[in-house]
Design a protein around this motif. Structure first.
Motif, PDB file in Angstrom:
ATOM      1  N   SER A   4       1.022  -1.284   0.081  1.00 25.89           N
ATOM      2  CA  SER A   4       0.443  -0.257  -0.058  1.00 25.89           C
ATOM      3  C   SER A   4       1.100   1.051  -0.700  1.00 25.89           C
ATOM      4  N   TYR A   5      -0.042   2.271  -0.910  1.00 28.00           N
ATOM      5  CA  TYR A   5       1.062   3.292  -0.801  1.00 28.00           C
ATOM      6  C   TYR A   5       0.615   4.033   1.034  1.00 28.00           C
ATOM      7  N   PRO A   6       1.301   4.912   0.944  1.00 29.72           N
ATOM      8  CA  PRO A   6       1.248   5.638   2.269  1.00 29.72           C
ATOM      9  C   PRO A   6       0.407   6.738   2.244  1.00 29.72           C
ATOM     10  N   VAL A   7      -0.928   7.277   3.169  1.00 32.01           N
ATOM     11  CA  VAL A   7      -1.944   8.136   2.376  1.00 32.01           C
ATOM     12  C   VAL A   7      -0.790   9.489   2.948  1.00 32.01           C
ATOM     13  N   VAL A   8      -0.813  10.760   2.323  1.00 30.74           N
ATOM     14  CA  VAL A   8       0.192  11.618   2.352  1.00 30.74           C
ATOM     15  C   VAL A   8      -0.801  13.071   1.806  1.00 30.74           C
ATOM     16  N   GLY A   9      -0.671  13.746   3.461  1.00 34.67           N
ATOM     17  CA  GLY A   9      -1.182  15.002   3.475  1.00 34.67           C
ATOM     18  C   GLY A   9       0.086  16.492   2.904  1.00 34.67           C
ATOM     19  N   VAL A  10      -0.132  17.529   2.399  1.00 34.90           N
ATOM     20  CA  VAL A  10       0.420  18.333   2.004  1.00 34.90           C
ATOM     21  C   VAL A  10       0.332  20.204   3.056  1.00 34.90           C
TER      22      VAL A  10
END
Length: 190
Positions: free
Chosen positions: A47-53
């Motif tokens: 799974s890809y990480p959930v990334v917030g900017v």
């Protein structure tokens, strides 16, 4: 950073960078896991990480909670993080398991050092390609990986630089003249 995210199974990381372009670049690497999948370091089905900017200072604690609790990785600049209210900085530290600081040679600056203090009970990892400062201020921490300039030269990471001059004395036309010369050089190189 990506390898550590995977190897340490980091729950939630706050990544601090000094500039907006670097924030976008680092966030993009986390979104794609960089070369980790291509090189087989992580499986194809990983799974890809959930990334917030984070592009603005959070106004209240619920805004911090909403963003951080939905993400595995939040990437922001130090000016945003350190400019937030102290209670918001504390909450960022409370909800994160790790703090990654890119361009950590800035850490002796009072703003950077003050923000980092919020994470003293957390895992803090600092990254820099310039571990020495001209002003002689110490960059604390333990060096876990060092890639010397000499080794980079021996491994042919540096190429000769061929200076190409551009003479344009009209400041309005200077950028266009430089761009034109650069494009011509790129076409020749291709």
């Amino acid at each position: 950073m990506l390898a550590l995210l995977v190897a340490d199974r980091c729950h939630r990381i706050l990544v601090i960078v000094p500039t907006d372009p670097l924030r976008e670049q680092i966030a993009g690497k986390f979104l794609s896991l960089g070369v980790l999948k291509a090189f087989g370091i992580v499986g194809e089905k990983a799974s890809y990480p959930v990334v917030g900017v984070l592009k603005h200072k959070p106004k209240n604690l619920s805004e911090v909670g909403d963003l951080f609790k939905r993400c595995n990785v939040v990437v922001t600049t130090m000016s945003i993080a350190a400019g937030a209210d102290r209670s918001i900085q504390k909450m960022m530290a409370d909800v994160c398991s790790h703090l990654f600081i890119d361009e950590a040679h800035h850490i002796p600056a009072p703003t950077w050092r003050s923000f980092r203090r919020n994470f003293e009970e957390k895992c803090i990892v600092q990254f820099t390609a310039t571990p020495f400062r001209k002003d002689g201020k110490h960059i604390d921490g333990t060096i876990v990986f060092n890639y010397p300039l000499l080794k980079a030269q021996e491994e042919d990471y540096f190429k000769p630089i061929n200076f190409v001059s551009v003479f344009e004395f009209d400041k309005v036309r200077a950028d266009a003249a430089i761009a034109k010369k650069a494009v011509a050089k790129l076409k020749k190189d291709l």
